[in-house]
Design a protein around this motif. Structure first.
Motif, mmCIF file in Angstrom:
data_model
loop_
_atom_site.group_PDB
_atom_site.id
_atom_site.type_symbol
_atom_site.label_atom_id
_atom_site.label_comp_id
_atom_site.label_asym_id
_atom_site.label_seq_id
_atom_site.Cartn_x
_atom_site.Cartn_y
_atom_site.Cartn_z
ATOM 1 N N SER A 1 0.868 -1.163 0.000
ATOM 2 C CA SER A 1 0.000 0.000 0.000
ATOM 3 C C SER A 1 0.910 1.220 0.000
ATOM 4 O O SER A 1 2.140 1.099 -0.088
ATOM 5 N N GLU A 2 0.334 2.386 0.134
ATOM 6 C CA GLU A 2 1.133 3.608 0.089
ATOM 7 C C GLU A 2 2.134 3.688 1.231
ATOM 8 O O GLU A 2 3.252 4.178 1.064
ATOM 9 N N ARG A 3 1.772 3.159 2.404
ATOM 10 C CA ARG A 3 2.622 3.322 3.586
ATOM 11 C C ARG A 3 3.016 1.996 4.241
ATOM 12 O O ARG A 3 3.789 1.993 5.202
ATOM 13 N N VAL A 4 2.515 0.878 3.733
ATOM 14 C CA VAL A 4 2.768 -0.418 4.360
ATOM 15 C C VAL A 4 3.113 -1.446 3.291
ATOM 16 O O VAL A 4 2.572 -1.412 2.190
ATOM 17 N N ARG A 5 4.015 -2.370 3.625
ATOM 18 C CA ARG A 5 4.318 -3.484 2.727
ATOM 19 C C ARG A 5 4.711 -4.707 3.547
ATOM 20 O O ARG A 5 5.201 -4.586 4.679
ATOM 21 N N ALA A 6 4.465 -5.880 2.987
ATOM 22 C CA ALA A 6 4.787 -7.127 3.683
ATOM 23 C C ALA A 6 4.971 -8.238 2.665
ATOM 24 O O ALA A 6 4.343 -8.235 1.599
ATOM 25 N N ASN A 7 5.858 -9.191 2.999
ATOM 26 C CA ASN A 7 6.145 -10.321 2.120
ATOM 27 C C ASN A 7 6.286 -11.591 2.939
ATOM 28 O O ASN A 7 6.873 -11.575 4.031
ATOM 29 N N LEU A 8 5.750 -12.669 2.409
ATOM 30 C CA LEU A 8 5.937 -13.982 3.026
ATOM 31 C C LEU A 8 6.107 -15.008 1.922
ATOM 32 O O LEU A 8 5.266 -15.104 1.021
ATOM 33 N N ALA A 9 7.207 -15.776 1.977
ATOM 34 C CA ALA A 9 7.458 -16.824 0.997
ATOM 35 C C ALA A 9 7.942 -18.076 1.714
ATOM 36 O O ALA A 9 8.889 -18.017 2.504
ATOM 37 N N LEU A 10 7.273 -19.189 1.471
ATOM 38 C CA LEU A 10 7.675 -20.482 2.017
ATOM 39 C C LEU A 10 8.286 -21.295 0.893
ATOM 40 O O LEU A 10 7.772 -21.319 -0.230
ATOM 41 N N ALA A 11 9.392 -21.983 1.185
ATOM 42 C CA ALA A 11 10.168 -22.609 0.121
ATOM 43 C C ALA A 11 10.645 -24.008 0.491
ATOM 44 O O ALA A 11 10.753 -24.367 1.666
ATOM 45 N N VAL A 12 10.960 -24.779 -0.563
ATOM 46 C CA VAL A 12 11.560 -26.108 -0.436
ATOM 47 C C VAL A 12 12.648 -26.229 -1.492
ATOM 48 O O VAL A 12 12.769 -25.386 -2.378
ATOM 49 N N GLY A 13 13.447 -27.285 -1.414
ATOM 50 C CA GLY A 13 14.471 -27.529 -2.413
ATOM 51 C C GLY A 13 15.839 -27.763 -1.800
ATOM 52 O O GLY A 13 16.054 -27.540 -0.599
ATOM 53 N N THR A 14 16.780 -28.215 -2.627
ATOM 54 C CA THR A 14 18.120 -28.493 -2.116
ATOM 55 C C THR A 14 18.836 -27.218 -1.687
ATOM 56 O O THR A 14 19.693 -27.253 -0.806
ATOM 57 N N TYR A 15 18.506 -26.092 -2.293
ATOM 58 C CA TYR A 15 19.059 -24.815 -1.838
ATOM 59 C C TYR A 15 18.664 -24.544 -0.392
ATOM 60 O O TYR A 15 19.489 -24.128 0.431
ATOM 61 N N MET A 16 17.403 -24.776 -0.061
ATOM 62 C CA MET A 16 16.936 -24.538 1.301
ATOM 63 C C MET A 16 17.603 -25.503 2.271
ATOM 64 O O MET A 16 18.022 -25.102 3.369
ATOM 65 N N ASN A 17 17.731 -26.771 1.883
ATOM 66 C CA ASN A 17 18.376 -27.753 2.760
ATOM 67 C C ASN A 17 19.808 -27.351 3.085
ATOM 68 O O ASN A 17 20.269 -27.493 4.225
ATOM 69 N N ALA A 18 20.531 -26.842 2.091
ATOM 70 C CA ALA A 18 21.937 -26.518 2.275
ATOM 71 C C ALA A 18 22.136 -25.211 3.029
ATOM 72 O O ALA A 18 23.001 -25.115 3.907
ATOM 73 N N ASN A 19 21.364 -24.188 2.708
ATOM 74 C CA ASN A 19 21.592 -22.863 3.264
ATOM 75 C C ASN A 19 20.937 -22.637 4.616
ATOM 76 O O ASN A 19 21.377 -21.766 5.373
ATOM 77 N N TYR A 20 19.906 -23.389 4.923
ATOM 78 C CA TYR A 20 19.168 -23.178 6.169
ATOM 79 C C TYR A 20 19.404 -24.308 7.166
ATOM 80 O O TYR A 20 18.663 -24.454 8.130
ATOM 81 N N ALA A 21 20.458 -25.087 6.954
ATOM 82 C CA ALA A 21 20.709 -26.247 7.815
ATOM 83 C C ALA A 21 20.916 -25.855 9.276
ATOM 84 O O ALA A 21 20.606 -26.633 10.187
ATOM 85 N N ALA A 22 21.413 -24.643 9.534
ATOM 86 C CA ALA A 22 21.684 -24.221 10.911
ATOM 87 C C ALA A 22 20.444 -23.678 11.620
ATOM 88 O O ALA A 22 20.487 -23.442 12.832
ATOM 89 N N GLU A 23 19.348 -23.488 10.889
ATOM 90 C CA GLU A 23 18.139 -22.921 11.497
ATOM 91 C C GLU A 23 17.246 -24.016 12.069
ATOM 92 O O GLU A 23 17.185 -25.122 11.528
#
Length: 361
Positions: A77-99
């Motif tokens: 909107s003019e004064r507010v913004r928000a984003n949410l993305a849920l993901a899967v894949g080998t990229y997620m497995n490798a990069n988010y392993a510590a989370e």
């Protein structure tokens, strides 16, 4: 199932927010998605079917797999913004392993508010794309199929707060960041020190982008605190309708030990030349080097550490406006024998041929 229910609840929240936002003139909510499947052939043929540990994209070898797939909801909107993305894949497995837990599947989750009515001054907080580098996890947005060594070994994402300002003509972008660490959603246990970042992007014309980003912080527990200072400089130059060049150099230092006045350092230059003979076809050549003798970022346990050259060439074909097919040949050559072969011996070289199909909507 829990993840899908969570996504549905968040989408419902965004729709409610859209209806209630009285500060916006034209609020909008959009849903988008991205899928990139790939096959990667590693000529060293490692028995575990995994590319070298310092490569986080397309890192499964000898099999068809999904590098990254996500669905994203975005509210503006003019004064507010928000984003949410849920993901899967080998990229997620490798990069988010510590989370921990569900955090491993959050590609993006942030909200922002515009602080001034007549100026592009925003405060955003949450999980965001990194302010470092010219490459992202979304393959179609990059000039090469695989990511460069510098992109693979610097943050793809970050968590914290970002204060940003863009001039009315969009030529200058400034940002200051308060972060939880070096590619961290959740801070390292025992670490009570925040990290900080800055970014300056200048676009004097539509054909030139100049960027300087920094990171300052400690990514270890307080008991072994080692301050890290990182500098990321790059330029993107569209020389003509057909020719473009991206060149950059990153330089980092980290204390040898807590309280030490001396530091270890690493240096990473990269250059990509792209040729576009038509609107559907792109060809790119990349040369790169990564020097990290003391193993601050990439530990090898060898006398010379990680001193590796890389060359690659890729061909892209846009099958449709939202469908991109790519193929790339890449070779890496190291000072020491750091690449594992089929018989578990090590070699100084490794070569890959990777192909991918990316679909966005």
């Amino acid at each position: 199932m829990k993840k899908f229910l969570l996504m549905a609840l968040v989408l419902a929240f965004f729709q409610t927010a859209q209806a209630q936002d009285s500060t916006s003139t034209v609020p909008s909510f959009t849903i988008s998605g991205y899928l990139e499947a790939y096959y990667n052939h590693d000529f060293n043929r490692p028995r575990n079917n995994t590319a070298p540990s310092f490569l986080y994209n397309f890192n499964r070898a000898g099999e068809v797999n999904l590098n990254l797939g996500f669905i994203k909801g975005a509210y503006t909107s003019e004064r507010v913004r928000a984003n949410l993305a849920l993901a899967v894949g080998t990229y997620m497995n490798a990069n988010y392993a510590a989370e921990p837990g569900v955090l491993r599947n959050i590609y993006e989750a942030n909200a922002g508010i515009k602080l001034a009515k007549k100026a592009n001054l925003w405060l955003d907080a949450g999980i965001m794309s990194s302010h470092i580098g010219f490459e992202s996890a979304i393959g179609k947005d990059n000039w090469t199929l695989t990511r460069s060594l510098v992109a693979e070994n610097s943050p793809y994402f970050e968590s914290g707060a970002r204060l940003s300002y863009t001039t009315d003509d969009s030529k200058l972008y400034l940002a200051a960041l308060y972060l939880n660490g070096w590619q961290r959603i959740q801070r390292v246990d025992g670490n009570t020190t925040p990290a900080f970042g800055t970014q300056v992007t200048y676009k004097p014309s539509a054909a030139v982008t100049l960027n300087y980003s920094t990171f300052i912080g400690n990514d270890k527990p307080d008991s072994v605190r080692q301050m890290r200072y990182y500098h990321n400089v790059y330029g993107i130059f569209q020389l003509s309708q057909r020719w473009g060049i991206t060149a950059g150099v990153d330089y980092g230092t980290e204390q040898k030990q807590k309280g030490s006045s001396s530091s270890n350092h690493w240096l990473v230059p990269v250059m990509i030349v792209r040729y576009s003979p038509s609107s559907k076809v792109n060809v790119a050549l990349r040369g790169e080097y990564f020097q990290d003798k003391k193993g601050v970022i990439i530990a090898t346990g060898t006398p010379e550490g990680f001193k590796t050259w890389g060359l690659s060439a890729n061909l892209d074909y846009a099958v449709m406006p939202n469908v991109l097919w790519r193929i790339e040949a890449r070779t890496l050559s190291s000072k020491d024998a750091i690449f594992t072969e089929r018989d578990s011996s090590t070699a100084q070289n490794d070569t890959f041929v990777t192909t991918s199909l990316a679909i966005s909507f």
